[in-house]
Design a protein around this motif. Structure first.
Motif, PDB file in Angstrom:
ATOM      1  N   ILE A  51      25.414  31.895  78.713  1.00 29.95           N
ATOM      2  CA  ILE A  51      23.998  31.997  79.070  1.00 29.95           C
ATOM      3  C   ILE A  51      23.131  31.295  78.025  1.00 29.95           C
ATOM      4  N   GLY A  52      21.885  31.049  78.366  1.00 35.76           N
ATOM      5  CA  GLY A  52      20.955  30.370  77.461  1.00 35.76           C
ATOM      6  C   GLY A  52      20.027  29.486  78.281  1.00 35.76           C
ATOM      7  N   ASP A  53      18.969  28.997  77.611  1.00 31.71           N
ATOM      8  CA  ASP A  53      17.948  28.195  78.302  1.00 31.71           C
ATOM      9  C   ASP A  53      18.529  26.958  78.989  1.00 31.71           C
ATOM     10  N   SER A  54      17.793  26.450  79.942  1.00 32.21           N
ATOM     11  CA  SER A  54      18.180  25.213  80.617  1.00 32.21           C
ATOM     12  C   SER A  54      18.193  24.054  79.626  1.00 32.21           C
ATOM     13  N   GLY A  55      19.256  23.273  79.671  1.00 35.24           N
ATOM     14  CA  GLY A  55      19.330  22.072  78.836  1.00 35.24           C
ATOM     15  C   GLY A  55      19.961  22.257  77.466  1.00 35.24           C
ATOM     16  N   HIS A  70      22.094  15.118  82.286  1.00 35.83           N
ATOM     17  CA  HIS A  70      21.835  16.538  82.524  1.00 35.83           C
ATOM     18  C   HIS A  70      21.664  16.790  84.012  1.00 35.83           C
ATOM     19  N   LEU A  71      22.687  17.373  84.601  1.00 35.64           N
ATOM     20  CA  LEU A  71      22.626  17.771  85.997  1.00 35.64           C
ATOM     21  C   LEU A  71      22.485  19.288  85.966  1.00 35.64           C
ATOM     22  N   ALA A  72      21.254  19.771  86.119  1.00 36.04           N
ATOM     23  CA  ALA A  72      21.001  21.206  85.988  1.00 36.04           C
ATOM     24  C   ALA A  72      21.896  21.999  86.942  1.00 36.04           C
ATOM     25  N   THR A  73      22.501  23.035  86.390  1.00 38.47           N
ATOM     26  CA  THR A  73      23.364  23.897  87.194  1.00 38.47           C
ATOM     27  C   THR A  73      22.511  24.666  88.202  1.00 38.47           C
ATOM     28  N   ILE A  74      23.027  24.749  89.403  1.00 46.94           N
ATOM     29  CA  ILE A  74      22.360  25.492  90.471  1.00 46.94           C
ATOM     30  C   ILE A  74      23.103  26.814  90.618  1.00 46.94           C
ATOM     31  N   GLY A  75      22.418  27.927  90.417  1.00 46.24           N
ATOM     32  CA  GLY A  75      23.074  29.227  90.581  1.00 46.24           C
ATOM     33  C   GLY A  75      24.116  29.453  89.507  1.00 46.24           C
ATOM     34  N   VAL A  76      25.375  29.554  89.911  1.00 49.84           N
ATOM     35  CA  VAL A  76      26.464  29.816  88.975  1.00 49.84           C
ATOM     36  C   VAL A  76      27.657  28.942  89.333  1.00 49.84           C
ATOM     37  N   ASP A  77      28.353  28.503  88.312  1.00 47.78           N
ATOM     38  CA  ASP A  77      29.509  27.629  88.471  1.00 47.78           C
ATOM     39  C   ASP A  77      30.642  28.235  87.651  1.00 47.78           C
ATOM     40  N   PHE A  78      31.887  27.825  87.860  1.00 47.83           N
ATOM     41  CA  PHE A  78      32.890  28.320  86.926  1.00 47.83           C
ATOM     42  C   PHE A  78      34.013  27.328  86.703  1.00 47.83           C
ATOM     43  N   LYS A  79      34.671  27.488  85.564  1.00 43.45           N
ATOM     44  CA  LYS A  79      35.831  26.668  85.234  1.00 43.45           C
ATOM     45  C   LYS A  79      36.949  27.563  84.713  1.00 43.45           C
ATOM     46  N   LEU A  80      38.171  27.064  84.858  1.00 43.03           N
ATOM     47  CA  LEU A  80      39.348  27.826  84.442  1.00 43.03           C
ATOM     48  C   LEU A  80      40.098  27.103  83.349  1.00 43.03           C
ATOM     49  N   ARG A  81      40.728  27.883  82.495  1.00 43.47           N
ATOM     50  CA  ARG A  81      41.631  27.322  81.503  1.00 43.47           C
ATOM     51  C   ARG A  81      42.696  28.352  81.203  1.00 43.47           C
TER      52      ARG A  81
END
Ligand code: GTP
Ligand code: MG
Length: 170
Positions: free
Chosen positions: A12-16, A35-46
């Motif tokens: 979490i944190g401010d945009s950009g 900078h492609l602002a995230t829309i809503g929520v995204d996720f990644k796995l590792r």
């Protein structure tokens, strides 16, 4: 794929400030100047091996923009670890850390492992939040602190693995 443990992290944190960039660096080892602002929520796995356990790490990347705040709130409760990110060249993003902490108090589990992350430490000339201020804030919150550069791949691995290790130890 087999794993012993699923660890859910929230960023979490401010945009950009570079949340998506940190994730991209951590999960895919790449960086984009765009900078492609995230829309809503995204996720990644590792996946990783931590303390001899195979850990699947699911990182939820939230949008910093105000209008998406309510969407992100649904992801706080399930988070085992939360990275609060600011941009060392953006005073406002540092001042807003306290607002993000309020969101954590209101919506996250009290057991969530937190870390404070000052990103873009490669931008020396534009820096306005010095390292000591980040450290001081993290100390007052009794949480770990790290400065990162998603661009130059500085401490990104360390930031995430610090949280993951704490979750696994718990
Ligand atoms: P939202 O999705 O809107 O909340 O923004 P975000 O926090 O995900 O920011 P994002 O990762 O999209 O990065 C914003 C901009 O900062 C992009 O142009 C990135 O290239 C740049 N950026 C991110 N991390 C770094 C870094 O460590 N150093 C430098 N120099 N630029 C960075
Ligand atoms: Mg983003």
């Amino acid at each position: 794929e087999e794993y012993d443990l699923l660890v859910k992290l929230l960023v979490i944190g401010d945009s950009g400030v570079g949340k998506s960039s940190l994730l991209l660096r951590y999960a895919e080892g790449t960086f984009s100047e765009h900078h492609l602002a995230t829309i809503g929520v995204d996720f990644k796995l590792r996946t990783d091996t931590v303390l001899n356990k195979r850990v699947k790490i699911q990182v939820w990347d939230t949008a910093g923009q105000e209008r998406f705040k309510s969407i992100a709130i649904g992801y706080y409760r399930g988070a085992h670890g939360i990275a609060i990110v600011y941009d060392v060249t953006n005073e406002q993003s540092f001042n807003n850390v306290k607002n993000w902490l309020e969101q954590i108090t209101d919506h996250a589990s009290e057991h969530a492992q937190l870390i404070l992350v000052g990103n873009k430490c490669d931008l020396d000339r534009e820096r306005c939040v010095d390292r000591a201020r980040g450290e001081e804030l993290a100390n007052s919150l009794k949480i770990p602190f790290v400065e990162t550069s998603a661009k130059n791949s500085v401490n990104v691995e360390a930031a995430f693995s610090k949280v993951v290790t704490k979750v696994v130890e718990d």
